[in-house]
Design a protein around this motif. Structure first.
Motif: not given
Length: 131
Positions: A1-24
């Protein structure tokens, strides 16, 4: 598996969490969003550890060790955070962050400190401007 797959998933998770911290507005949902951000970091640590271990023959798996440390810190953080949220909810009756910020106690106006006099003067100027 390429490194890009978990890195992109991690970036999406982090951005979702950041949105949750700022918007909730609910403190428990903010804590859950912080946990989501920490899990994104853990995914990155493990993915890079596996990727770097392929290059070296003898590795220490430091990414996985840091992940275990992060999980322990996150468990302590959520325990203390939930205890604080429950104590605030018991005293104030809400866990809404905006209501908690609005109902915070202000300093006494009878205080002779430089901040109270400036705040009183600003309040008087605002009252005159709106009148």
């Amino acid at each position: 598996m390429h490194l890009a797959y978990p890195a992109v998933l991690s970036a999406l998770l982090f951005c979702t969490g950041l949105y949750g911290v700022l918007a909730r507005r609910n403190a428990i949902l903010v804590l859950m969003s912080v946990e989501l951000m920490l899990n994104a970091v853990n995914l990155n640590l493990v993915a890079f550890d596996v990727w770097l271990s392929r290059a070296a023959i003898e590795t220490l798996h430091s990414g996985q060790a840091l992940t275990l440390f992060t999980i322990a810190i996150a468990a302590a953080e959520i325990g203390i955070g939930l205890a604080i949220v429950l104590a605030v909810h018991r005293n104030r009756g809400t866990s809404d962050i905006d209501r908690l910020r609005d109902s915070a106690e202000s300093p006494d106006d009878s205080d002779d400190g430089p901040h109270s006099a400036a705040a009183t003067a600003e309040a008087a100027e605002k009252a005159e401007a709106t009148a």
